[in-house]
Design an enzyme around this catalytic site. Sequence first.
Site, PDB file in Angstrom:
ATOM      1  N   HIS A   1      42.739  43.423  54.783  1.00 54.33           N
ATOM      2  CA  HIS A   1      42.948  44.411  55.838  1.00 54.33           C
ATOM      3  C   HIS A   1      42.431  43.921  57.187  1.00 54.33           C
ATOM      4  O   HIS A   1      41.510  44.486  57.761  1.00 54.33           O
ATOM      5  CB  HIS A   1      42.303  45.748  55.452  1.00 54.33           C
TER       6      HIS A   1
ATOM      7  N   SER B   1      46.127  40.449  60.723  1.00 54.27           N
ATOM      8  CA  SER B   1      47.357  39.802  60.244  1.00 54.27           C
ATOM      9  C   SER B   1      48.160  40.778  59.385  1.00 54.27           C
ATOM     10  O   SER B   1      49.392  40.775  59.420  1.00 54.27           O
ATOM     11  CB  SER B   1      47.029  38.554  59.422  1.00 54.27           C
TER      12      SER B   1
ATOM     13  N   ASP C   1      45.927  50.541  60.184  1.00 52.11           N
ATOM     14  CA  ASP C   1      44.724  50.238  59.383  1.00 52.11           C
ATOM     15  C   ASP C   1      43.542  49.862  60.282  1.00 52.11           C
ATOM     16  O   ASP C   1      42.604  49.181  59.826  1.00 52.11           O
ATOM     17  CB  ASP C   1      45.009  49.083  58.404  1.00 52.11           C
TER      18      ASP C   1
HETATM   19  P1  AMP Z   1      47.043  50.194  53.362  1.00 54.51           P
HETATM   20  O1  AMP Z   1      45.579  50.317  53.133  1.00 54.51           O
HETATM   21  O2  AMP Z   1      47.569  51.080  54.435  1.00 54.51           O
HETATM   22  O3  AMP Z   1      47.478  48.763  53.558  1.00 54.51           O
HETATM   23  O4  AMP Z   1      47.742  50.775  52.032  1.00 54.51           O
HETATM   24  C1  AMP Z   1      48.381  50.023  51.038  1.00 54.51           C
HETATM   25  C2  AMP Z   1      47.614  50.030  49.748  1.00 54.51           C
HETATM   26  O5  AMP Z   1      48.259  49.226  48.777  1.00 54.51           O
HETATM   27  C3  AMP Z   1      46.244  49.458  49.934  1.00 54.51           C
HETATM   28  O6  AMP Z   1      45.319  50.243  49.253  1.00 54.51           O
HETATM   29  C4  AMP Z   1      46.306  48.082  49.320  1.00 54.51           C
HETATM   30  O7  AMP Z   1      45.087  47.774  48.788  1.00 54.51           O
HETATM   31  C5  AMP Z   1      47.393  48.223  48.273  1.00 54.51           C
HETATM   32  N1  AMP Z   1      48.148  46.974  48.118  1.00 54.51           N
HETATM   33  C6  AMP Z   1      48.959  46.401  49.026  1.00 54.51           C
HETATM   34  N2  AMP Z   1      49.506  45.263  48.524  1.00 54.51           N
HETATM   35  C7  AMP Z   1      49.028  45.104  47.280  1.00 54.51           C
HETATM   36  C8  AMP Z   1      49.223  44.130  46.253  1.00 54.51           C
HETATM   37  N3  AMP Z   1      50.026  43.071  46.427  1.00 54.51           N
HETATM   38  N4  AMP Z   1      48.550  44.302  45.083  1.00 54.51           N
HETATM   39  C9  AMP Z   1      47.766  45.372  44.891  1.00 54.51           C
HETATM   40  N5  AMP Z   1      47.532  46.321  45.816  1.00 54.51           N
HETATM   41  C10 AMP Z   1      48.162  46.203  47.016  1.00 54.51           C
HETATM   42 ZN    ZN Z   2      48.184  48.769  55.482  1.00 51.34          ZN
END
Ligand code: AMP
Ligand code: ZN
Length: 726
Positions: free
Chosen positions: A460, A463, A501
């Site tokens: 997070h 990038s 984020d």
């Molecule tokens: P954000 O925090 O807005 O990016 O929400 C997306 C959620 O999906 C986050 O909690 C990330 O940790 C999770 N996430 C995104 N990509 C992956 C991935 N490839 N594998 C597991 N969790 C993911």
């Molecule tokens: Zn996100």
Amino acid sequence: SPLAPGLLAPGLLPPSLLVLLVFAKEDSQNNGFCWACEKANFRCNVARTPEAALECFKEKHHDLVIIDHRHSRYFDAESLCREVLLIHFYLNGFVDLFGVCCCRPDREEASVMPLIKSGFNRRYVENANMMACYNELLQLERGEVLAQFKLRACNAIFTALEQSQEAIEITNEDQVIQYVNPAYESIMGYQQGELIGKEITEVPKSEKNKPDLLETINSCIRKGKEWQGIYYAKKKNGDSVQQNVKITPVIGQGGKHKDRRKGSLDVRSTTSRGSDGSSQRRHSSMARIHSMTIEAPITKVINIINAAQESSPMPVAEALDRVLEILRTTELYSPQLGTKEEDPHTNDLVGGLMTDGLRRLSGNEYIFAAKQPHLPSHLAMPLSLNDIPPHVAQTMENEDSWDFDIFNLETACLKRPLTYLGLKIFSRFGVCEFLSCPEATLRSWLQGIEANYHSTNSYHNSSHAADVLHATAYFLCKERVKQSLEQIDEVAALIAATVHDVDHPGRTNSFLCNAGSELAILYNDTAVLESHHAALAFQITTRDDKCNIFRNMERNEYRTLRQAIIDMVLATEMTKHFEHVNKFVNSINKPLAALEENGSVKGILTSPDNRILVKRMLIKCADISNPCRPLELCIEWAGRISEEYFAQTDEEKRQSLPVVMPVFDRNTCSIPKSQISFIDYFITDMFDAWDAFADLPNLMQHLDNNFKYWKGLDERKLHSLRPPPE
Ligand code: AMP
Ligand code: ZN
């Protein structure tokens, strides 16, 4: 022990056996079995006394116990066997342990009855030859022990049947009911005892079925084929219920059986095929949407009403239209996630991402350091679209392609990709013109936002924000999206993606709630991070005129824009994942598919309610689009998110906090498994729906490819991101 049903398949063996040898003295017979275990790859413990044997058995719970019965002066083998069995019975509730006793050759003539009575199921006549011991073990494993494993697997499967929410009925080949599960009892209103042993023809049938339906079903089953379709069943109280029923003939050693599943409306669509490949693929995405595995009750209700409308007179159909309208806009969309998922990765992801941590509240206190928003250190640095360094500009040349490599840009611009990519993309969409804001303000704003992303987070960081901005811009160029959204929606989407984020601490909502962090207290454990991202974004923007991109906007227009941005940032919260996806499918995919023939789709696409749903879906898909990126990028993102989860687990352990996602432990985690679960649970259905709307063949191809890549690693039992070098 719960065993995979795969165990029932021929050729598959249970995991390596654990053997207990009870031999008072080390002699050649004892050594023969030890060696045989080693050769057969079985784990083995040796006990010299009955006490030690019982102690060891209580702890390890062996699959096979071999007791020396040759010298009664050391111990009483028969009473030891009885005791072992007793413990086994208490531990498991059933007697299926395998005991072998080893006898002297001069006892060979004696009856085995006393041994069987004490619980031994086999006699091995003293023979220290290593190969003889080895052969004995192998025959035991392939024969009786495997049979015991299969019985245990059956037991596990019956437990699953008992817990299933779908009604299941099993009959024998003469159509005599053998079994119905509790869901069947509660849906149909019968007790098991009233049905078992009856022929299904004796159970009252509904008159609503077409007269020849039963004959059709029977002829299908007789041919060994599965039948699936709508069937009216008659409940015990006389009511007819419409059900989607699947009847499967089971060809097995016991003959043919039928299995009837009721209760789920998992409508298989039979859409006609379009002429071009793309529309075929979108149709198949639509078909998958119809059979979404994680189906919310509201989706089932809407499907039932849709089906009922087809055979209803006009006034009823119209009334049902209004019912549908109401149902589509209320908050009943989340699927039931109460039942425990089998797979620990899915379980942890769902628990970790979809709850607020209340399930596992702890008394531990952990307060995030309160801090002021960052001021970018390089605000004074002159930077405009015209003076982006050439090597940076070069990495952004194909920024409008899905295969754009964000990590190249990240390296070239020393981890400030959001500012550079933001300048380029915002300029492409005419954002400054729309906001009536000077480019210098936009630049300061981008720098201010980027400075508040934590470069120390492995996932997070800015990038990720730049990546989401990139995906957002890509989606905004899709024809259907352009037809649906206005410029204010586009601007809102680009800004929301940029800030979505900001100031992310690299920990999940559950963690913050468990830790009693300041943010969790501030936002009442509800959408903690997303509320913070949205609120902080507006604080950073409005506290200083130099970076206030909204400064010249007309008040009402600002309010509309602000509301749209907040709504989109809050939509990235994963607790609402299924609500957003299901609303999109019900209000947009399905009506569009129904209308496609007549072509008049404008009304659906541009209604204010539906525009909100499109924007939410757009940012959600952009936010978790990393599994749809080209393989190399997808792998890098998977590595980064895993590392961030690992760091959280490390910290939870250090601080004695509840571990929110135990599978994300850096010592044991299988990254391929975690990605397979993430894709299965969150990605596939969502992107099927988004692809059916926006037409994204390249993303779906990457997703398929990436999924196969993770499956390939998992099949090789690899836990890492990549296979080891050849
Ligand atoms: P954000 O925090 O807005 O990016 O929400 C997306 C959620 O999906 C986050 O909690 C990330 O940790 C999770 N996430 C995104 N990509 C992956 C991935 N490839 N594998 C597991 N969790 C993911
Ligand atoms: Zn996100």
